[in-house]
Design an enzyme around this catalytic site. Structure first.
Site, short mmCIF file in Angstrom:
data_model
loop_
_atom_site.label_atom_id
_atom_site.label_comp_id
_atom_site.label_asym_id
_atom_site.label_seq_id
_atom_site.Cartn_x
_atom_site.Cartn_y
_atom_site.Cartn_z
NE ARG A 55 37.15 -22.03 -7.04
CZ ARG A 55 36.86 -20.72 -7.16
NH1 ARG A 55 35.97 -20.31 -8.01
NH2 ARG A 55 37.49 -19.85 -6.41
CE1 TYR A 107 19.35 -39.87 -13.57
CE2 TYR A 107 20.10 -37.61 -13.30
CZ TYR A 107 20.10 -38.93 -12.90
OH TYR A 107 20.87 -39.31 -11.82
CG ASP A 180 20.36 -35.38 -20.96
OD1 ASP A 180 21.25 -36.01 -21.55
OD2 ASP A 180 19.99 -35.65 -19.80
CE LYS A 205 24.62 -41.53 -16.29
NZ LYS A 205 24.64 -42.01 -14.91
#
Length: 384
Positions: A55, A107, A180, A205
């Site tokens: 993990r 966003y 961002d 993206k």
């Protein structure tokens, strides 16, 4: 993996070579995929490799993180299971009662989470126009504001925020700045060099660029206590990226420079042509001198203004939707940053309360021939 042989390579070379590392076990030039979920202890019960459990520990994930850190000029980076995982991990590393500032234009899914779930969890949020420095100053609460979140260029109006100016305001009040930078990519803007503390990417993206991976990324200016809290959030909440996805992200980043440059060139050409189209009322693109953030964008973006632009259709909402229905080459789909060009009536997605005008079409410009892209938009606009 062997160390990067030349830390002075350009971003383009670092990406294309995947840092130039060679797998020592096989001498392979492509990083291997490590899929194990657990690791052997040493005979004395230690874990000298640093690997305990899959993990938090995966070598393929670390390779992707090393590439992102190099591209951003950051000492540390981490990848997560999605862009939303990356963004929310930063907010979840704050404490209940902390105050954060977020932009009006950003966003939409993240904004919705912040003003609902994050507020219910105990964060205090102010939504302001971060391109207005006076508005940022007015919203700052010295000693209480812990985070100023920016997005620049901001989806879908492509609003530009002065990272350096906001960082100066925030730092003076004891707050961190996270940016961002998904649509700018590290090729056009490196926010840490403009005073930001953390940079976030929806790696789905442009970093991946092939519309086949969901991933998020964070890079930080310092490996400090706040970064440790973010890492804990990722581990404890399971906001991890799988090794196959990390491998595909590495694969995508090897061509990020070529893809981003091609998309920027196409977007600039389309913005210029569409500005003179009879069916287009306005083009929103920071590369245009008429864009209100153009001068700031010129200062903090190098090599282009991004592959994203929006157009406002003269006939209003129905004409915009009709235009999207008439395209043949452009794909009517959400998301952005892939090699294929996408068109979306963004207002239908964001719904009530969105700052997105209903006559707006968001365009994610890919790497196709610009003549084909323009011809397709032209015929669709004429038929709408």
């Amino acid at each position: 993996m062997s160390e990067n042989p030349n830390p002075h390579w350009s971003a383009r070379t670092l990406a294309a070579q995947a840092l130039g590392r060679i797998d020592e076990a096989t001498r392979a030039v492509v990083p291997p995929i490590h899929v194990t979920t657990t690791f052997i202890r040493d005979p004395d019960n230690q874990y000298r490799t640093g690997n305990i459990y899959g993990r938090p520990d995966n070598e393929t994930v670390r390779e992707a993180e090393a590439m992102i850190a190099a591209l951003e000029g950051a000492p540390v980076a981490m990848v997560l299971g999605s862009g939303m995982s990356a963004a929310t991990a930063v907010f979840l590393a704050l404490a209940p009662g902390d105050h954060a500032i977020v932009p009006k234009v950003m966003y939409w899914a993240l904004r919705n989470w912040i003003v609902t779930d994050a507020v219910q969890w105990g964060l205090k949020i102010d939504v302001v126009d971060t391109s207005d420095l006076d508005a940022v100053r007015a919203a700052i609460r010295p000693g209480e504001t812990k985070l100023v979140w920016l997005e620049t260029p901001a989806n879908p109006l492509w609003t530009i925020t002065d990272i350096r100016a906001v960082a100066d305001i925030a730092h003076a009040a004891g707050a961190r700045v996270a940016v961002d930078s998904t649509c700018a990519t590290p090729l056009l803007t490196r926010p840490l060099e403009h005073g930001a503390d953390i940079v976030m990417h929806a790696a789905t993206k442009y970093l991946n660029g092939h519309s086949d991976v969901i991933a998020g990324a964070l890079a930080a200016a310092r490996d400090d206590a706040f970064w440790v809290r973010i890492k804990r959030v990722r581990s404890m909440l399971g906001q991890i990226l799988g090794p196959l996805e990390a491998y595909l992200l590495i694969r995508g980043m090897r061509t990020v420079d070529l893809r981003v440059r091609a998309a920027c060139a196409n977007a600039m050409e389309l913005a210029l042509r569409l500005s003179n189209h009879a069916a287009v009322a306005e083009v929103l693109y920071p590369g245009l001198p008429t864009h209100p953030g153009h001068d700031i964008a010129r200062r903090q973006m190098t090599g282009g203004f991004g592959g994203m632009l929006s157009i406002r259709v003269r006939g209003g909402e129905q004409a915009a939707i009709a235009t999207a229905a008439k395209v043949q080459l452009w794909k009517r789909a959400t998301s952005l940053g892939g090699v294929e060009s996408l068109i979306e009536h963004r207002g239908s997605i964001e719904g009530p309360g969105s700052p997105c005008p209903m006559d707006l079409l968001r365009l994610s410009t890919g790497i196709e021939d610009v003549e084909d892209l323009y011809a397709d938009l032209d015929q669709a606009l004429r038929q709408a």
